[in-house]
Enzyme design. Structure first.
Site, PDB file in Angstrom:
ATOM      1  CG  ASN A   1      -8.063 -24.831   0.195  1.00 52.00           C
ATOM      2  OD1 ASN A   1      -9.648 -24.903   0.943  1.00 52.00           O
ATOM      3  ND2 ASN A   1      -7.803 -25.485   0.504  1.00 52.00           N
TER       4      ASN A   1
ATOM      5  CG  HIS B   1     -12.719 -24.610  -5.117  1.00 54.12           C
ATOM      6  ND1 HIS B   1     -11.621 -25.667  -4.997  1.00 54.12           N
ATOM      7  CD2 HIS B   1     -12.856 -25.330  -6.443  1.00 54.12           C
ATOM      8  CE1 HIS B   1     -11.008 -25.941  -5.685  1.00 54.12           C
ATOM      9  NE2 HIS B   1     -12.325 -25.716  -7.091  1.00 54.12           N
TER      10      HIS B   1
END
Length: 382
Positions: free
Chosen positions: A165, A134
């Site tokens: 991440n 994201h």
């Protein structure tokens, strides 16, 4: 704050950073940051700003050309880069109230219909070894069902190594939420550093960035301040301060003009200054960060491999799927042996009068050996 030629100092303890910045201590113990052009800034100086705050709509948006089409969603805006199949930048403001999560993650990754040229898809990430990282975090979008759902658009995704991440990038996202709580509102712009010649994944040739950036602005009195980060797309055990830079440094690396709606003198002062001590560096846990989607014990993934076998990865996700097979959540039943599929509880199955082996996992990590006729695929203990 003035930049002065390095030769004025006798410097010790030089530590090179991956993006060209160097941290240096002077003989009197002060820390300065060096730049490739031979200039420096105090890293720990606290600036005395004399800034009058004015109301500015869409302050978070970077400068764009008249041909650029900004895409606006409920919780964030973005500028899409068709060549690299991801956003150049994603921008949003985050308030203290918005850090309270009211809606759960959807984990439903879908294409962004506002990107007329099309976005990446499940097939691009499938088997790539990269996470769908994201840019605008889902945990920043839990204040609205629409904002949460839209945070899973592929226009908001970028290929990130799992260690990055789920490691230092996640820590930075959590820290930004802490700053939103402490400062009432922060303005955030984040994205990949997109350059020519990057490696790609998938049929749509989604570029794999080597670096990611994030810039944050606190435009609330009395302590107005800004900060930037540039992080390599790899796991790291370094402190986040290690990757902190001035916003000017991020602009130089990305070619993006951040916060152009500020008055020129304000923008110059805020963006050239890096003040480490102006920010807190200890995260405040919010309701969106309390591992509500994590189990206490790892279980075998429920996903089906391309060969039709059950995935052997372990996962803490309550969904029962590892990151390689998250795309199978709530999807149609994979094509494989019918009796085998009946044992996976997250797949849509029909009730059966015949028994099958329970799909539950014991405390030792092995599959339960009980037989069950439940349509869920699990025995009464699981």
């Amino acid at each position: 704050m003035k930049k002065i030629i390095l030769t004025l100092f006798s410097l010790i303890a030089i530590q090179a950073l991956t993006f060209g910045q160097q941290e240096v201590k002077t003989n009197d113990g002060k820390t300065v940051l060096l730049y490739e052009d031979g200039t420096w800034l105090y890293a720990d100086s606290i600036p005395s700003y004399n800034i009058k705050v004015t109301s500015i709509t869409k302050l978070e948006l970077p400068k764009t050309n008249f041909k650029d089409k900004i895409i606006t969603h409920t919780g964030y805006s973005l500028l899409y880069n068709e060549t690299h199949e991801q956003a150049n930048w994603v921008a949003y403001d985050l308030t203290k109230e918005e850090t309270n999560k009211l809606f759960e993650r959807t984990d439903k990754f879908i294409s962004d219909q506002k990107v007329k040229t099309g976005t990446a898809s499940d097939k691009d990430y499938e088997g790539s070894g990269y996470d769908r990282g994201h840019l605008a975090p889902a945990s920043d979008m839990g204040w609205s069902s629409n904002s949460m759902a839209e945070s899973f658009y592929y226009s908001n995704m970028s290929p990130q190594t799992p260690s990055f991440n789920r490691g230092i990038w996640k820590k930075l996202e959590e820290l930004v939420r802490t700053w939103a709580i402490e400062n009432n509102t922060v303005y955030v712009v984040t994205g990949p550093v997109l350059t020519n010649g990057l490696q790609t994944i998938g049929p749509n040739k989604v570029s794999i960035p080597n670096y990611y950036y994030k810039v944050v602005l606190d435009y609330s009195e009395p302590n107005i301040k800004g900060i930037g980060f540039i992080l390599p797309n790899i796991g790291s055990k370094e402190q986040l301060q290690y990757y902190a830079v001035s916003i000017d440094s991020v602009e130089k690396m990305t070619g993006i003009d951040f916060f152009p709606l500020l008055q020129d003198d304000q923008e110059e002062l805020i963006e050239k200054t890096l003040c480490i001590k102006c920010w807190s560096w200890k995260n405040i846990k919010t309701t969106s960060e309390k591992d509500e989607n994590k189990a206490t014990e790892s279980v075998q993934c429920n996903g089906i491999t391309k060969a039709g076998d059950r995935c052997k990865n372990k996962t803490l996700n309550l969904s029962g799927y590892c990151y390689h097979h998250e795309g199978q959540i709530n999807s149609d039943t994979p094509k494989s042996n019918t009796e085998e599929i009946k044992s996976y509880p997250n797949k849509t199955t029909k009730s059966s009068s015949s028994s099958s082996q329970c799909s539950g996992t014991t405390k030792t990590g092995s599959r339960c050996k009980r037989m069950t006729t439940s349509s869920s695929g699990r025995c009464y203990q699981h």
